[in-house]
Design a protein around this motif. Sequence first.
Motif, mmCIF file in Angstrom:
data_model
loop_
_atom_site.group_PDB
_atom_site.id
_atom_site.type_symbol
_atom_site.label_atom_id
_atom_site.label_comp_id
_atom_site.label_asym_id
_atom_site.label_seq_id
_atom_site.Cartn_x
_atom_site.Cartn_y
_atom_site.Cartn_z
ATOM 1 N N VAL A 22 0.808 -1.220 0.000
ATOM 2 C CA VAL A 22 0.000 0.000 0.000
ATOM 3 C C VAL A 22 0.838 1.265 0.000
ATOM 4 O O VAL A 22 0.378 2.330 -0.431
ATOM 5 N N SER A 23 2.082 1.192 0.469
ATOM 6 C CA SER A 23 2.935 2.377 0.541
ATOM 7 C C SER A 23 3.855 2.522 -0.674
ATOM 8 O O SER A 23 4.696 3.419 -0.703
ATOM 9 N N SER A 24 3.707 1.643 -1.666
ATOM 10 C CA SER A 24 4.575 1.687 -2.837
ATOM 11 C C SER A 24 3.935 2.491 -3.965
ATOM 12 O O SER A 24 2.713 2.421 -4.178
ATOM 13 N N PRO A 25 4.725 3.257 -4.725
ATOM 14 C CA PRO A 25 4.169 3.980 -5.880
ATOM 15 C C PRO A 25 3.546 3.042 -6.919
ATOM 16 O O PRO A 25 2.603 3.418 -7.612
ATOM 17 N N GLN A 26 4.063 1.812 -7.011
ATOM 18 C CA GLN A 26 3.515 0.855 -7.972
ATOM 19 C C GLN A 26 2.088 0.442 -7.617
ATOM 20 O O GLN A 26 1.375 -0.115 -8.454
ATOM 21 N N ARG A 27 1.676 0.727 -6.384
ATOM 22 C CA ARG A 27 0.324 0.366 -5.951
ATOM 23 C C ARG A 27 -0.743 1.184 -6.676
ATOM 24 O O ARG A 27 -1.881 0.745 -6.832
#
Length: 228
Positions: A77-82
């Motif tokens: 949830v904290s990744s830009p890829q999300r």
Amino acid sequence: PPAAAACPLQQAPRCQARSWAAAAAQPRVHPRRSRASSSDRRPSRPRTPSPPPPPSPLLLDLADHAGDANGALRGNVSSPQRQIMAQIFQGTHVQGHPPTPTPEELQGMMHRGEGTKGWFGPVVLSPQAAALQVALKQKGFQQMTVFHGTKNQWIPPILTTGFLASKGWHGVGVYTATTFAHAQCYSGPGDPVLRLEVYFRPEDKNRYVEHVHHDSMADDVWLVKDPL
């Protein structure tokens, strides 16, 4: 989760995936009522889903990257890829019920501890998610059916933004079972079990989904490595 003895399929502690604990009664449709009807109301008929749009070049390219090194990041949830997950799944909903909320509305619902109220039935994919499904099939992906038990409160975020990856004994991903009964062991009364279609390239299946050992009679746990 309930004690291991509560599930007849369990002979040892259940898998330690920090996923959504889940399982439920047989999913059923609670038909929506028509407001325009008289006191003798009848359930409204669900609309036939429109054919999915042809996949865009972006979705075709994304299909080629399914199961890559960014798979776990798409489940974080904290990744830009999300962000790509919300763009694809926004609008996915349970047939006969309103579309799931926007990510902003969803955040407020989760903060207040709100969720769905026993919405059971077929899931209607958003146009982008349906187009991605078409892209995967065009790329030669095959599919298998698995089940994932969860709780009603997690249905909105799953439908709106896709699955989050969990870190368990056998790695990071989405832990599923091939039998409905086993998935029920991870749910509470009145909570749903999701029937999922998992896509993979047959020549490299373990890149996308992998059977992992589970100390139960079923031994049917599969780790989905990319929530895409």
